[in-house]
Enzyme design. Structure first.
Site, PDB file in Angstrom:
ATOM      1  N   LYS A   1      -3.306   8.365   2.508  1.00 59.56           N
ATOM      2  CA  LYS A   1      -4.637   8.107   3.567  1.00 59.56           C
ATOM      3  C   LYS A   1      -4.619   8.645   4.753  1.00 59.56           C
ATOM      4  O   LYS A   1      -5.587   9.038   5.263  1.00 59.56           O
ATOM      5  CB  LYS A   1      -5.068   6.699   3.441  1.00 59.56           C
ATOM      6  CG  LYS A   1      -5.491   6.092   2.072  1.00 59.56           C
ATOM      7  CD  LYS A   1      -6.489   6.868   1.589  1.00 59.56           C
ATOM      8  CE  LYS A   1      -7.386   6.193   0.395  1.00 59.56           C
ATOM      9  NZ  LYS A   1      -8.354   6.832  -0.387  1.00 59.56           N
TER      10      LYS A   1
ATOM     11  N   TYR B   1       0.892  -1.282   0.036  1.00 54.85           N
ATOM     12  CA  TYR B   1      -0.051  -0.025  -0.113  1.00 54.85           C
ATOM     13  C   TYR B   1       0.847   1.241   0.003  1.00 54.85           C
ATOM     14  O   TYR B   1       0.545   2.284  -0.485  1.00 54.85           O
ATOM     15  CB  TYR B   1      -1.078  -0.095   1.303  1.00 54.85           C
ATOM     16  CG  TYR B   1      -2.083   0.819   0.953  1.00 54.85           C
ATOM     17  CD1 TYR B   1      -3.033   0.597  -0.073  1.00 54.85           C
ATOM     18  CD2 TYR B   1      -2.533   1.816   1.627  1.00 54.85           C
ATOM     19  CE1 TYR B   1      -4.030   1.486  -0.542  1.00 54.85           C
ATOM     20  CE2 TYR B   1      -3.728   2.554   1.588  1.00 54.85           C
ATOM     21  CZ  TYR B   1      -4.414   2.317   0.545  1.00 54.85           C
ATOM     22  OH  TYR B   1      -5.666   3.065   0.175  1.00 54.85           O
TER      23      TYR B   1
HETATM   24  P1  NAD Z   1     -12.367   3.000  -8.496  1.00 50.25           P
HETATM   25  O1  NAD Z   1     -11.170   2.893  -9.259  1.00 50.25           O
HETATM   26  O2  NAD Z   1     -13.624   2.624  -8.894  1.00 50.25           O
HETATM   27  O3  NAD Z   1     -12.383   4.564  -7.993  1.00 50.25           O
HETATM   28  C1  NAD Z   1     -11.245   5.403  -8.034  1.00 50.25           C
HETATM   29  C2  NAD Z   1     -11.579   6.761  -8.584  1.00 50.25           C
HETATM   30  O4  NAD Z   1     -10.646   7.671  -8.638  1.00 50.25           O
HETATM   31  C3  NAD Z   1     -11.765   6.469 -10.209  1.00 50.25           C
HETATM   32  O5  NAD Z   1     -13.388   6.972 -10.543  1.00 50.25           O
HETATM   33  C4  NAD Z   1     -10.929   7.188 -10.967  1.00 50.25           C
HETATM   34  O6  NAD Z   1     -11.387   7.673 -11.909  1.00 50.25           O
HETATM   35  C5  NAD Z   1     -10.619   8.321  -9.661  1.00 50.25           C
HETATM   36  N1  NAD Z   1      -9.699   9.118 -10.018  1.00 50.25           N
HETATM   37  C6  NAD Z   1      -8.370   8.810  -9.851  1.00 50.25           C
HETATM   38  N2  NAD Z   1      -7.430   9.815 -10.492  1.00 50.25           N
HETATM   39  C7  NAD Z   1      -8.333  10.892 -10.444  1.00 50.25           C
HETATM   40  C8  NAD Z   1      -8.117  12.241 -10.896  1.00 50.25           C
HETATM   41  N3  NAD Z   1      -6.730  12.778 -10.930  1.00 50.25           N
HETATM   42  N4  NAD Z   1      -9.265  13.005 -11.034  1.00 50.25           N
HETATM   43  C9  NAD Z   1     -10.248  12.615 -10.860  1.00 50.25           C
HETATM   44  N5  NAD Z   1     -10.659  11.464 -10.345  1.00 50.25           N
HETATM   45  C10 NAD Z   1      -9.524  10.377 -10.418  1.00 50.25           C
HETATM   46  O7  NAD Z   1     -11.980   2.230  -7.189  1.00 50.25           O
HETATM   47  P2  NAD Z   1     -12.691   2.195  -5.622  1.00 50.25           P
HETATM   48  O8  NAD Z   1     -12.048   1.257  -4.825  1.00 50.25           O
HETATM   49  O9  NAD Z   1     -14.025   2.662  -5.617  1.00 50.25           O
HETATM   50  O10 NAD Z   1     -11.762   3.557  -5.079  1.00 50.25           O
HETATM   51  C11 NAD Z   1     -12.552   4.748  -4.492  1.00 50.25           C
HETATM   52  C12 NAD Z   1     -11.959   5.098  -3.306  1.00 50.25           C
HETATM   53  O11 NAD Z   1     -12.154   4.028  -2.196  1.00 50.25           O
HETATM   54  C13 NAD Z   1     -10.443   5.440  -3.309  1.00 50.25           C
HETATM   55  O12 NAD Z   1     -10.487   6.517  -2.534  1.00 50.25           O
HETATM   56  C14 NAD Z   1     -10.016   4.263  -2.531  1.00 50.25           C
HETATM   57  O13 NAD Z   1      -8.792   4.527  -1.983  1.00 50.25           O
HETATM   58  C15 NAD Z   1     -10.835   3.992  -1.616  1.00 50.25           C
HETATM   59  N6  NAD Z   1     -10.853   2.604  -0.928  1.00 50.25           N
HETATM   60  C16 NAD Z   1     -10.843   1.488  -1.802  1.00 50.25           C
HETATM   61  C17 NAD Z   1     -10.818   0.314  -1.101  1.00 50.25           C
HETATM   62  C18 NAD Z   1     -10.908  -0.988  -2.100  1.00 50.25           C
HETATM   63  O14 NAD Z   1     -10.588  -2.069  -1.546  1.00 50.25           O
HETATM   64  N7  NAD Z   1     -11.399  -0.855  -3.218  1.00 50.25           N
HETATM   65  C19 NAD Z   1     -10.938   0.207   0.095  1.00 50.25           C
HETATM   66  C20 NAD Z   1     -10.857   1.264   1.149  1.00 50.25           C
HETATM   67  C21 NAD Z   1     -10.952   2.535   0.338  1.00 50.25           C
HETATM   68  C1  IMJ Z   2      -3.788  -1.113  -3.040  1.00 47.75           C
HETATM   69  C2  IMJ Z   2      -2.336  -1.499  -3.117  1.00 47.75           C
HETATM   70  C3  IMJ Z   2      -1.839  -2.124  -2.604  1.00 47.75           C
HETATM   71  C4  IMJ Z   2      -2.561  -2.871  -1.317  1.00 47.75           C
HETATM   72  C5  IMJ Z   2      -4.002  -2.776  -1.659  1.00 47.75           C
HETATM   73  C6  IMJ Z   2      -4.699  -1.852  -2.252  1.00 47.75           C
HETATM   74  N1  IMJ Z   2      -5.156  -3.310  -0.849  1.00 47.75           N
HETATM   75  C7  IMJ Z   2      -6.178  -2.741  -1.145  1.00 47.75           C
HETATM   76  C8  IMJ Z   2      -6.052  -1.518  -2.120  1.00 47.75           C
HETATM   77  C9  IMJ Z   2      -4.666  -4.384   0.239  1.00 47.75           C
HETATM   78  C10 IMJ Z   2      -7.587  -3.001  -0.477  1.00 47.75           C
HETATM   79  C11 IMJ Z   2      -6.922  -0.874  -2.834  1.00 47.75           C
HETATM   80  N2  IMJ Z   2      -7.017   0.676  -2.045  1.00 47.75           N
HETATM   81  C12 IMJ Z   2      -7.577   0.680  -0.614  1.00 47.75           C
HETATM   82  C13 IMJ Z   2      -6.871   1.382  -2.771  1.00 47.75           C
HETATM   83  O1  IMJ Z   2      -6.647   2.859  -2.036  1.00 47.75           O
HETATM   84  C14 IMJ Z   2      -6.049   1.658  -4.015  1.00 47.75           C
HETATM   85  C15 IMJ Z   2      -5.445   2.826  -4.526  1.00 47.75           C
HETATM   86  C16 IMJ Z   2      -4.873   2.721  -5.773  1.00 47.75           C
HETATM   87  C17 IMJ Z   2      -4.694   1.848  -6.753  1.00 47.75           C
HETATM   88  C18 IMJ Z   2      -4.237   1.839  -7.950  1.00 47.75           C
HETATM   89  C19 IMJ Z   2      -4.101   0.746  -8.752  1.00 47.75           C
HETATM   90  C20 IMJ Z   2      -3.712   1.178 -10.208  1.00 47.75           C
HETATM   91  C21 IMJ Z   2      -2.803   2.475 -10.336  1.00 47.75           C
HETATM   92  N3  IMJ Z   2      -2.678   3.429  -9.342  1.00 47.75           N
HETATM   93  C22 IMJ Z   2      -3.384   3.125  -7.983  1.00 47.75           C
HETATM   94  N4  IMJ Z   2      -3.333   4.233  -7.194  1.00 47.75           N
HETATM   95  C23 IMJ Z   2      -4.087   3.895  -6.141  1.00 47.75           C
HETATM   96  O2  IMJ Z   2      -2.051   2.505 -11.433  1.00 47.75           O
END
Ligand code: NAD
Ligand code: IMJ
Length: 255
Positions: free
Chosen positions: A162, A155
């Site tokens: 975060k 991460y």
């Molecule tokens: P997702 O890829 O569907 O959403 C991420 C969004 O960020 C996308 O819509 C992308 O277009 C947008 N984005 C990235 N760069 C951008 C920019 N420069 N301008 C505008 N938009 C931009 O994935 P998600 O998992 O729904 O992620 C949404 C949020 O949830 C993120 O903050 C992520 O860190 C958080 N989150 C995700 C998880 C997980 O496991 N998926 C867990 C906890 C928190």
């Molecule tokens: C992301 C990276 C490493 C470990 C991770 C994650 N775990 C989880 C996530 C365990 C749950 C997803 N997460 C919480 C995120 O916030 C992801 C952020 C993200 C993901 C990508 C993938 C593609 C890329 N850039 C990214 N930047 C942020 O090019």
């Protein structure tokens, strides 16, 4: 229909799997009127379709690294909605290379990029959003992850971004609270979205949670949606500066 008569903006839908989509569905189900942003042409069609499904024809381009995009977004939003009750910020990005190599190898550029998109953008959006919130205030919601406080393999710089995001939630809450504008985060458990795809170790984490979390399962994205609805709704008018875990209780377990 707790959100009847309420309206707001959803930032961060990329496709149907997006956490922002789940939150939008919950808000819509309870009567909210929604506007959506999309990052760029690559996702415009997806977001257009989702907006259509949720009864919205308000779609605005916004790349959060661009101040002009953010300014124009809220200028246009004011024209259509006049005021807003909530904003959902569900946006994060780091250079994929920085999620692969050791954290100490993070470059200045990679550090700046991750913090700009994943943390500063909340401040930039809050600054444009609060003037559109009425005297009775409103809600700003963002999404975080447990990697903000504990080391999660891979991460890396996202964890540090975060941590900054969660601290920003507290400082924004303190600044905007006198206007009854609330600022909160959800710390969601792992969800299989675009942002999780291709992350090495992600499937391993999905396997560990059901062994360790009190609820013995991974969180459903719709549960994150409903918690998001709650924090944006009048049910949560006493809550601000908070990071609410929606992770099946995983964060309370010590080992
Ligand atoms: P997702 O890829 O569907 O959403 C991420 C969004 O960020 C996308 O819509 C992308 O277009 C947008 N984005 C990235 N760069 C951008 C920019 N420069 N301008 C505008 N938009 C931009 O994935 P998600 O998992 O729904 O992620 C949404 C949020 O949830 C993120 O903050 C992520 O860190 C958080 N989150 C995700 C998880 C997980 O496991 N998926 C867990 C906890 C928190
Ligand atoms: C992301 C990276 C490493 C470990 C991770 C994650 N775990 C989880 C996530 C365990 C749950 C997803 N997460 C919480 C995120 O916030 C992801 C952020 C993200 C993901 C990508 C993938 C593609 C890329 N850039 C990214 N930047 C942020 O090019």
């Amino acid at each position: 229909m707790i959100m009847q008569g309420k309206q707001g903006l959803i930032c961060g839908v990329a496709n149907k799997r997006s956490i922002a989509h789940a939150i939008a569905k919950s808000l819509h189900r309870e009567g909210a009127e929604l506007a959506f942003t999309y990052q760029g042409d690559a996702v415009k069609k997806n977001v257009q379709e989702i907006a259509d499904d949720l009864g919205s024809d308000l779609l605005f381009k916004c790349d959060v690294t661009k101040d002009d995009d953010i300014k124009k977004l809220f200028h246009d939003l004011k024209h259509y909605m006049h005021h807003i009750d909530f904003v959902v910020h569900s946006v994060a990005f780091a250079d994929k290379e920085d999620l692969k190599k050791d954290f100490h190898r993070t470059s200045r550029h990679g550090f700046t990029l991750a913090h700009d998109i994943s943390a500063y953008s909340l401040i930039a959006i809050a600054n444009e959003a609060y003037p559109l919130m009425h005297l009775h205030g409103g809600a700003i919601l963002t999404l975080s992850y447990y990697g903000a406080e504990k080391v999660i393999p891979g991460y890396n710089v996202m964890g540090v971004a975060k941590a900054s995001l969660e601290a920003s939630v507290r400082y924004l809450a303190a600044d905007l609270g006198h206007r009854q504008v609330r600022v909160n985060a959800i710390s969601a458990g792992p969800v299989n979205t675009l942002a999780a795809r291709g992350i090495s170790g992600f499937t391993k984490i999905l396997d560990i949670i059901p062994e360790k979390a009190p609820l013995r399962r991974n969180v459903e994205v719709d549960e994150v949606g409903d918690a998001g609805l709650f924090l944006c709704s009048p049910w949560a008018t006493g809550i601000t500066g908070e990071t609410l875990y929606v992770d099946c209780g995983y964060h309370v377990i010590g080992m």
